[in-house]
Design an enzyme around this catalytic site. Sequence first.
Site, PDB file in Angstrom:
ATOM      1  N   SER A 180      -0.613  17.344 -10.870  1.00 25.74           N
ATOM      2  CA  SER A 180      -1.454  16.786 -11.933  1.00 25.74           C
ATOM      3  C   SER A 180      -2.534  17.813 -12.249  1.00 25.74           C
ATOM      4  O   SER A 180      -3.557  17.881 -11.575  1.00 25.74           O
ATOM      5  CB  SER A 180      -2.086  15.460 -11.479  1.00 25.74           C
ATOM      6  OG  SER A 180      -2.820  14.881 -12.549  1.00 25.74           O
ATOM      7  N   ASP A 210       0.816  -1.207   0.000  1.00 25.74           N
ATOM      8  CA  ASP A 210       0.000   0.000   0.000  1.00 25.74           C
ATOM      9  C   ASP A 210       0.853   1.262   0.000  1.00 25.74           C
ATOM     10  O   ASP A 210       1.292   1.727   1.052  1.00 25.74           O
ATOM     11  CB  ASP A 210      -0.915  -0.040   1.235  1.00 25.74           C
ATOM     12  CG  ASP A 210      -1.835   1.153   1.309  1.00 25.74           C
ATOM     13  OD1 ASP A 210      -2.557   1.292   2.306  1.00 25.74           O
ATOM     14  OD2 ASP A 210      -1.832   1.965   0.354  1.00 25.74           O
TER      15      ASP A 210
HETATM   16  O1  LIG Z   1      -5.674   4.939   2.577  1.00 25.68           O
HETATM   17  C1  LIG Z   1      -5.183   4.899   1.501  1.00 25.68           C
HETATM   18  C2  LIG Z   1      -4.479   3.672   1.032  1.00 25.68           C
HETATM   19  N1  LIG Z   1      -4.767   2.566   1.908  1.00 25.68           N
HETATM   20  C3  LIG Z   1      -6.105   1.971   1.724  1.00 25.68           C
HETATM   21  C4  LIG Z   1      -6.220   0.758   2.631  1.00 25.68           C
HETATM   22  C5  LIG Z   1      -7.593   0.192   2.562  1.00 25.68           C
HETATM   23  C6  LIG Z   1      -8.747   0.808   2.978  1.00 25.68           C
HETATM   24  N2  LIG Z   1      -9.787  -0.035   2.801  1.00 25.68           N
HETATM   25  C7  LIG Z   1      -9.337  -1.202   2.257  1.00 25.68           C
HETATM   26  C8  LIG Z   1     -10.016  -2.364   1.888  1.00 25.68           C
HETATM   27  C9  LIG Z   1      -9.279  -3.410   1.329  1.00 25.68           C
HETATM   28  C10 LIG Z   1      -7.908  -3.295   1.160  1.00 25.68           C
HETATM   29  C11 LIG Z   1      -7.226  -2.126   1.531  1.00 25.68           C
HETATM   30  C12 LIG Z   1      -7.958  -1.091   2.082  1.00 25.68           C
HETATM   31  N3  LIG Z   1      -5.226   5.891   0.587  1.00 25.68           N
HETATM   32  C13 LIG Z   1      -5.877   7.061   0.842  1.00 25.68           C
HETATM   33  S1  LIG Z   1      -5.065   8.559   0.775  1.00 25.68           S
HETATM   34  C14 LIG Z   1      -6.474   9.461   1.129  1.00 25.68           C
HETATM   35  C15 LIG Z   1      -7.542   8.630   1.306  1.00 25.68           C
HETATM   36  C16 LIG Z   1      -8.865   9.120   1.578  1.00 25.68           C
HETATM   37  C17 LIG Z   1      -9.049   9.978   2.655  1.00 25.68           C
HETATM   38  C18 LIG Z   1     -10.320  10.482   2.893  1.00 25.68           C
HETATM   39  C19 LIG Z   1     -11.398  10.123   2.060  1.00 25.68           C
HETATM   40  C20 LIG Z   1     -11.189   9.268   0.982  1.00 25.68           C
HETATM   41  C21 LIG Z   1      -9.916   8.749   0.741  1.00 25.68           C
HETATM   42  C22 LIG Z   1      -7.203   7.251   1.154  1.00 25.68           C
HETATM   43  C23 LIG Z   1      -8.142   6.143   1.317  1.00 25.68           C
HETATM   44  O2  LIG Z   1      -8.859   6.091   2.286  1.00 25.68           O
HETATM   45  N4  LIG Z   1      -8.147   5.189   0.356  1.00 25.68           N
HETATM   46  C24 LIG Z   1      -8.954   4.002   0.534  1.00 25.68           C
HETATM   47  C25 LIG Z   1     -10.325   4.144  -0.038  1.00 25.68           C
HETATM   48  C26 LIG Z   1     -11.112   3.001  -0.129  1.00 25.68           C
HETATM   49  C27 LIG Z   1     -12.388   3.114  -0.653  1.00 25.68           C
HETATM   50  C28 LIG Z   1     -12.881   4.341  -1.054  1.00 25.68           C
HETATM   51  C29 LIG Z   1     -12.095   5.478  -0.955  1.00 25.68           C
HETATM   52  C30 LIG Z   1     -10.802   5.363  -0.451  1.00 25.68           C
END
Ligand SMILES: O=C(CNCCc1c[nH]c2ccccc12)Nc1scc(-c2ccccc2)c1C(=O)NCc1ccccc1
Length: 327
Positions: free
Chosen positions: A196, A32
């Site tokens: 971007s 990740d």
């Molecule tokens: O957290 C990560 C990467 N790890 C994900 C781990 C994970 C989280 N459920 C999981 C389920 C399965 C496997 C891994 C993961 N990226 C980032 S940066 C900013 C945001 C964010 C902040 C605020 C609001 C939105 C996004 C996210 C985020 O929440 N993405 C997940 C997501 C998932 C679904 C929809 C939107 C964003």
Amino acid sequence: GAGSVANTPEAGDVEYLAPVTIGGQTVNMDFDSGSSDLWVFNTQLSLNTLSGHMAYNPAQSSTFQLLPGSTFSISYGDGSGAAGNVGTDTVNIGGATVTGQAIELATDVSTSFVTDTQSTGLIGLAFSKLNTVKPVQQKTFFDNALATLPEPVFTADLRHNAAGTYEFGAIDSTKFSGPLAWTPVNTTSGFWQFTSQAFAVGGGAPSTSVPGGQAIADTGTTLMLADQSVVDGYYSQVQGAVNNATVGGVTFPCSATLPDLQIDVGGTMATVRGDDINFAPVDQTGTTCFGGLQATTVQPQIYGDIFFKSNFVAFNGGNNSLGVAPH
Ligand SMILES: O=C(CNCCc1c[nH]c2ccccc12)Nc1scc(-c2ccccc2)c1C(=O)NCc1ccccc1
């Protein structure tokens, strides 16, 4: 030394898992680049929670050491999360080895992780400043490995419904075509963040005013979450595309031909293939499909697995830059 492991997409390319050996125990983890905690399902969890999962057993590792008093607690934008205590152990990924790596042992995990039985946890590859361990923040595997890797890089080669590769310490130029386009990364946010500011649809004229104009390279997020202006501009070229409140995003007829999306990555336009933007049917009949490109109001934009399926990405922790090339 360098390390290379095959990654495998879960059904529907919702996440990509690869083997990690912790204290001699090999488990499948979600790599990740959008977070910075390495946490695992482990034998402290209840049998109900563990049902179907592999689990790391610290008691079976001769190299495990507890970090007394250390805890972690992480939550993600989809409302999921995990929390627990912390130790250290030796981690080996395809030959790249770190001793004394912080292993965060979940004692509480949210439902979406419990039901995701193929994943034993996440290995965070963003910058260590985002790590949630208290009282002493811990480093990511990549941060710990940097000094010993032949080159200070890791690469993500993710594919639609096919095995790909994660590699540490080397860039395999057989995995992409043409030169890598390098862009500086702004590490202030703790993410692999870059500028971007423009996009084009199907080779049309580029727009050059995406609000915020920042994005992160995030292997841990399934979809590509972009500014509303990008989403509107793209789907205006897709017959039958609608914002479908019921399913929570843009859908279109599965028979639609989706144009390619060109998107700015630090001044170079990268292409996301139209086929990869057709993410999945929303119904049994396969009539209506859900878009892999969706809108987000959060900044920066999140270029997740949909982006990686069309683009090989090299993460350079030596000079904080990203290299991108089509594959
Ligand atoms: O957290 C990560 C990467 N790890 C994900 C781990 C994970 C989280 N459920 C999981 C389920 C399965 C496997 C891994 C993961 N990226 C980032 S940066 C900013 C945001 C964010 C902040 C605020 C609001 C939105 C996004 C996210 C985020 O929440 N993405 C997940 C997501 C998932 C679904 C929809 C939107 C964003």
